[in-house]
Design an enzyme around this catalytic site. Structure first.
Site: not given
Lengths: 357, 357
Positions: B56, B227
């Site tokens: 990410e 998450d």
């Protein structure tokens, strides 16, 4: 350890290798990756716009390697004596998520942009093109000239910049390259007789570097400078006379010259031509435009090329950016061991070593 | 030159400063930035998912400073002896686009995540909370325990992990911290009598670490491990009995525990509580959940803290990643000067220095 190529080592690499062989090698890697374009993850770059410019992150992945580039574009920087564009990039291992390779990309981006332009022209310009007009003689101009020389066989480059000092700088840097360099006093003079017109100006606004009457039949236009919303170089009339090629339609419709055209205006993605899916130039009289804004896959190719070529050169450093505890669950233990006496140090109450926080 | 904090220097910084003062300082910076949340650019992180994990990029900006973090999440890494999460981050100047500060963030992310958890709990947990259950004793666990100690005044931590070695490691690392450490043999035993339950497990799947009957009135749940899409830790029944707080609704509805609930389920963003716009805990009997997935602004705060605190420590290195030609239009001239004899070297035909490309 993560591998790192500094600016200083990039310069050494280029000085040793020669810029032209690097441009040629980059062109090969770019063609390989354009030909397998569908294998890549494609998301529009993530731009953070501000009054003076933009900061962008450009990620992609082929399922095995991941790359991203950090790049800014701040036209006002030049007046402050700073670079308009600076960049760095990272290659990472998709399987583990670990970064593998970090490199400066200010120089590498100029090289890859030029190599992309030349690869596009190889598929879009008239065969036998020998003369290129180079409008805008800033930081990227010499790279463009050399890429077109080595990849396409361009022999004459006709320079023009509104700043005569920029033109002189470009001419000086290209002296001895084997290219015939012609300094021009206007855009009109530069484009007269050119097979290819490269526009690579930097103003962050709608400019008309080229107007319709300057562009004759059969010309290939390599439009580099229009690369964000509100920044264009070509008059829309030229676009409507030409066949237009872009990197990624979704991104180029926002950032490219074609932001001036309707959203459904027909365009071709360059990879489709390189992969043999769609025709490039169809006739000698056609005007072709490569409306280039840059895309993440091109940086992927550039990083992949550099990583392959610079290994074992002594120009790669170790970058201590990846925490690797012996026991991956024991990140905390790394700190404790650094402090030697875990409890007291971790509480931050021990004497002797000055506290920083 | 760009400033650089290596893993080795981060460890030295923490050993000198003490982990607890750093957590406390991070909590202050985080509260400042949560209180001005509306000043930040907020985009969901850009995730590249693969079979084994995710990479990410997490950018944000307050209009003056820009930051981004590179972070991966690869649960399978642990079986290979690698870190599940590694990270690094960058601060840049919005006005020029130049990177200013590069830091390792594997360790810094663990610290900031713990500090965020503790800040949230300060607004959401019952006043006087003294006992915390810590479910999942992996790489982040000690940081969570110490943050709750220093920010909230937690005195007793009740450990549980399905892997007894992880629990022993955590207990060993926390020995001497001043916390009372209790090793438990089940989640049930760990949560019995706890004011706060922290879940920080790492499996990339829907797990039910906590089921409804384990959670009594008045408890605050600090849910860290769920998450990403498909990865959750709490049974949905618990969510429906609780008031839920998140970092950024748009991101958490995709990645957080609340991915199990309808898209319009009422939730509160933590910054609204910290800025005084909405109430945190309203009664002693309420169950509160901080459904934490991490957001870019928290990394911004962490980098801002580190940059401020580590200056003049001797722990900051120069990173040669920003090409700065004397004349910004003359990037090419840097290469020519490196090669000394421009024309021949640039053409790559000179003898003497071995060619690399």
């Amino acid at each position: 350890m993560v591998q790192f190529v500094s600016v200083s080592n990039m310069l050494k690499f280029l000085a040793r290798s020669g810029v032209e062989p690097v441009l040629s090698g980059l062109a090969r890697y770019l063609e390989e990756d354009f030909a397998r374009w569908e294998a890549f993850e494609k998301v529009p770059r993530i731009a953070s716009h501000s009054r003076d410019g933009v900061i962008e992150l450009m990620p992609t992945s082929d399922g095995s390697l991941y790359s991203f580039k950090y790049v800014n574009g701040h036209p006002a920087n030049m007046r402050k004596g700073l670079q308009t564009v600076t960049a760095f990039g990272v290659l990472a291992d998709v399987a583990t998520g670990y970064p593998l390779f970090v490199s400066e990309m200010t120089i590498l981006t100029a090289l890859r942009t030029a190599a992309v332009s030349a690869v596009a022209a190889r598929h879009l310009a008239r065969p036998g093109s020998r003369v290129m007009a180079l409008i805008g003689n800033g930081a990227q101009s010499e790279f463009q000239a050399l890429a077109f020389k080595v990849v396409l066989g361009i022999e004459e480059v006709r320079l023009f910049d509104i700043d005569p000092a920029a033109m002189e700088k470009c001419a000086r840097n290209l002296a001895g390259s084997g290219l015939s360099i012609v300094r021009c006093t206007s855009v009109q003079e530069a484009v007269a007789g050119a097979d290819i017109i490269t526009t690579v100006t930097a103003d962050k606004r709608r400019a008309t570097i080229l107007s319709d009457n300057m562009v004759g039949a059969g010309v290939h236009i390599n439009a580099i400078g229009g690369d964000c919303p509100g920044k264009t170089e070509l008059h829309p009339d030229i676009l409507e006379r030409a066949r237009i090629f872009v990197e990624l339609a979704a991104q180029s419709r926002i950032e490219g010259e074609i932001q001036q055209l309707p959203q459904d205006y027909p365009i071709t993605e360059l990879w489709e031509v390189i992969a043999g899916r769609k025709p490039g130039r169809r006739s000698a009289g056609e005007i072709t435009i490569f409306d280039s804004v840059g895309f993440a896959i091109e940086d992927f190719s550039a990083l992949r090329y550099l990583r392959d070529r610079i290994q074992d050169s002594g120009l790669v450093e170790d970058l201590d950016i990846l925490a690797e505890p012996e026991d991956p669950r024991d990140l905390f233990g790394m700190i404790a061991r650094e402090g030697h006496t875990p409890a007291s140090r971790i509480k931050g109450r021990s004497g002797g070593v000055p506290a920083l926080a």
